[in-house]
Motif scaffolding. Structure first.
Motif, PDB file in Angstrom:
ATOM      1  N   ASP A  46       0.862  -1.176   0.000  1.00  0.00           N
ATOM      2  CA  ASP A  46       0.000   0.000   0.000  1.00  0.00           C
ATOM      3  C   ASP A  46       0.900   1.228   0.000  1.00  0.00           C
ATOM      4  OD1 ASP A  46      -1.743   2.074   0.341  1.00  0.00           O
ATOM      5  OD2 ASP A  46      -2.785   1.234   2.072  1.00  0.00           O
ATOM      6  N   ARG A  54      -7.163   6.228  -9.033  1.00  0.00           N
ATOM      7  CA  ARG A  54      -8.443   5.630  -9.416  1.00  0.00           C
ATOM      8  C   ARG A  54      -8.549   4.260  -8.775  1.00  0.00           C
ATOM      9  NH1 ARG A  54      -8.844   6.696 -15.870  1.00  0.00           N
ATOM     10  NH2 ARG A  54     -11.038   6.118 -15.517  1.00  0.00           N
ATOM     11  N   THR A  55      -9.739   3.906  -8.344  1.00  0.00           N
ATOM     12  CA  THR A  55      -9.950   2.639  -7.643  1.00  0.00           C
ATOM     13  C   THR A  55     -10.974   1.788  -8.385  1.00  0.00           C
ATOM     14  OG1 THR A  55     -11.572   3.725  -6.210  1.00  0.00           O
ATOM     15  CG2 THR A  55      -9.323   3.529  -5.379  1.00  0.00           C
ATOM     16  N   TYR A  56     -10.840   0.468  -8.188  1.00  0.00           N
ATOM     17  CA  TYR A  56     -11.646  -0.484  -8.946  1.00  0.00           C
ATOM     18  C   TYR A  56     -12.091  -1.640  -8.050  1.00  0.00           C
ATOM     19  CZ  TYR A  56      -9.564   1.924 -12.951  1.00  0.00           C
ATOM     20  OH  TYR A  56      -9.164   2.880 -13.852  1.00  0.00           O
ATOM     21  N   SER A  57     -13.168  -2.278  -8.477  1.00  0.00           N
ATOM     22  CA  SER A  57     -13.623  -3.514  -7.841  1.00  0.00           C
ATOM     23  C   SER A  57     -13.721  -4.589  -8.924  1.00  0.00           C
ATOM     24  CB  SER A  57     -14.983  -3.324  -7.156  1.00  0.00           C
ATOM     25  OG  SER A  57     -15.971  -2.921  -8.093  1.00  0.00           O
ATOM     26  N   GLU A 104     -14.716   0.556 -12.324  1.00  0.00           N
ATOM     27  CA  GLU A 104     -14.241   1.695 -11.538  1.00  0.00           C
ATOM     28  C   GLU A 104     -15.218   1.924 -10.397  1.00  0.00           C
ATOM     29  OE1 GLU A 104     -12.139   6.026 -12.171  1.00  0.00           O
ATOM     30  OE2 GLU A 104     -12.949   4.931 -13.890  1.00  0.00           O
ATOM     31  N   ASP A 140     -15.061   2.946  -3.878  1.00  0.00           N
ATOM     32  CA  ASP A 140     -14.783   2.166  -2.675  1.00  0.00           C
ATOM     33  C   ASP A 140     -14.048   0.869  -2.988  1.00  0.00           C
ATOM     34  OD1 ASP A 140     -16.158   4.028  -1.007  1.00  0.00           O
ATOM     35  OD2 ASP A 140     -18.061   3.172  -1.680  1.00  0.00           O
ATOM     36  N   TRP A 197      -8.812  -2.092  -5.268  1.00  0.00           N
ATOM     37  CA  TRP A 197      -7.656  -1.992  -6.165  1.00  0.00           C
ATOM     38  C   TRP A 197      -7.469  -0.550  -6.593  1.00  0.00           C
ATOM     39  CZ3 TRP A 197     -10.710  -6.399  -6.238  1.00  0.00           C
ATOM     40  CH2 TRP A 197     -10.018  -7.585  -5.895  1.00  0.00           C
ATOM     41  N   TRP A 198      -6.335  -0.002  -6.234  1.00  0.00           N
ATOM     42  CA  TRP A 198      -6.017   1.423  -6.398  1.00  0.00           C
ATOM     43  C   TRP A 198      -4.833   1.563  -7.324  1.00  0.00           C
ATOM     44  CZ3 TRP A 198      -1.532   4.070  -5.403  1.00  0.00           C
ATOM     45  CH2 TRP A 198      -1.577   5.449  -5.126  1.00  0.00           C
ATOM     46  N   ARG A 216       0.372   0.841  -7.335  1.00  0.00           N
ATOM     47  CA  ARG A 216      -0.890   0.135  -7.085  1.00  0.00           C
ATOM     48  C   ARG A 216      -0.934  -0.364  -5.651  1.00  0.00           C
ATOM     49  NH1 ARG A 216      -0.179  -6.124  -8.941  1.00  0.00           N
ATOM     50  NH2 ARG A 216       2.094  -6.242  -8.747  1.00  0.00           N
ATOM     51  N   LYS A 217      -2.148  -0.492  -5.139  1.00  0.00           N
ATOM     52  CA  LYS A 217      -2.351  -1.200  -3.875  1.00  0.00           C
ATOM     53  C   LYS A 217      -2.566  -2.670  -4.201  1.00  0.00           C
ATOM     54  CE  LYS A 217      -4.440   2.612  -1.268  1.00  0.00           C
ATOM     55  NZ  LYS A 217      -5.640   3.070  -0.529  1.00  0.00           N
TER      56      LYS A 217
END
Length: 283
Positions: A111, A153-156, A183, A186, A189-190, A209-210
């Motif tokens: 992280d 930007r974050t993703y699920s 996208e 919450d 994956w960042w 990336r996280k």
């Protein structure tokens, strides 16, 4: 007044005021800046806070067994030329404190937004934890002339295993996305990217990336599948002429996405971060 206090309470406010207008009286501007003064005044000021020698020492964490400590405390180990002195100088910093935050704890790169150091407050013995800007630090380390820093930007994502009926029952099942990479503000994956040019002229993409999957085989597989899909979604795999070098944190499979005529190379952020911080190759 301590230098740290002076910098924050006097120097920075003065710089901000002068950037706004050159003449002040009783904490109020006497006039607005002329067009020429405004044109020549800085628009942005960047403050870079460097880790001090004392901060580096305060963040060392020893990993020593009771037997090792007993040997170091023995009378035979004492003295300027004794075993204890030689051990502390030659071994402790290289081995016992390896992985400390101030000596680059690469496991914390899972992280990159949460790398923290204990920093002493100026004029006191009190310490506080602060976030380290790994992104900015790495740009300086590789000498990157930055063109653009993207917003994070974050993703699920959801996953499934390949259900190919032609595979034997005991064959490993390939991990696949169940649907699209979405996208999601919450999402776990960042990603954040930096583009620029290295001192030797190579066009460079840095991918931070996280890695929420951690170090478990399943977690690594999921994190790398998300990275691959995100990479394709950005169109990077079809932009061979745009980049010569791609950095990413954590082991990955991006090299597998190269077309036969692609020339871009992938390097691990952690490896070059450590090499450049500690000059392990004489660079």
């Amino acid at each position: 007044m301590e230098q740290g206090d002076y910098f924050d309470t006097v120097l920075v406010p003065r710089l901000k005021k002068v950037a706004y207008t050159p003449e002040w009286k009783n904490s109020k501007p006497k006039r607005f800046a002329t067009a020429e003064e405004a044109e020549r005044s800085p628009r942005i000021m960047k403050v870079i806070r460097l880790e001090s020698y004392e901060d580096a020492l305060n963040n060392l964490e020893l990993r020593r067994t009771e037997a090792q400590q007993s040997l170091l405390d023995s009378p035979q180990a004492q003295g300027a030329d004794g075993f204890r002195e030689q051990y502390l100088l030659r071994y402790m910093l290289d081995v016992e404190t390896r992985g400390s935050q101030s000596l680059l704890n690469v496991s914390a790169f899972m992280d990159p937004t949460a790398y923290r150091l204990k920093v002493k407050r100026p004029g006191s013995d009190e310490s506080r934890e602060v976030n380290v800007d790994l992104l900015e630090t790495f740009n300086w380390l590789i000498g990157l002339k930055v063109d653009h820093i993207a917003a994070p930007r974050t993703y699920s994502a959801a996953f499934r295993r390949d259900a190919d009926p032609d595979l034997p029952a005991d064959a490993p099942r390939r991990l696949l996305l169940d649907g699209r990479l979405k996208e999601d503000p919450d999402g776990p994956w960042w990603f954040r990217t930096v583009t620029g040019t290295t001192p030797d002229g190579r066009r460079t993409l840095v991918i931070w990336r996280k890695r929420p999957g951690g170090e478990t085989p399943e977690g690594i597989e999921r994190d790398n599948l998300v990275l691959d899909e995100w990479f394709r979604k950005q169109g990077y795999s079809s932009k061979d002429s745009e980049f010569d070098l791609i950095y990413v944190n954590g082991d990955n499979n991006l090299e597998n996405l190269k077309a036969p005529d692609d020339t871009w190379k992938v390097r691990l952020i952690e490896e070059d971060f450590f090499r450049l911080m500690f000059d392990t190759e004489g660079v």
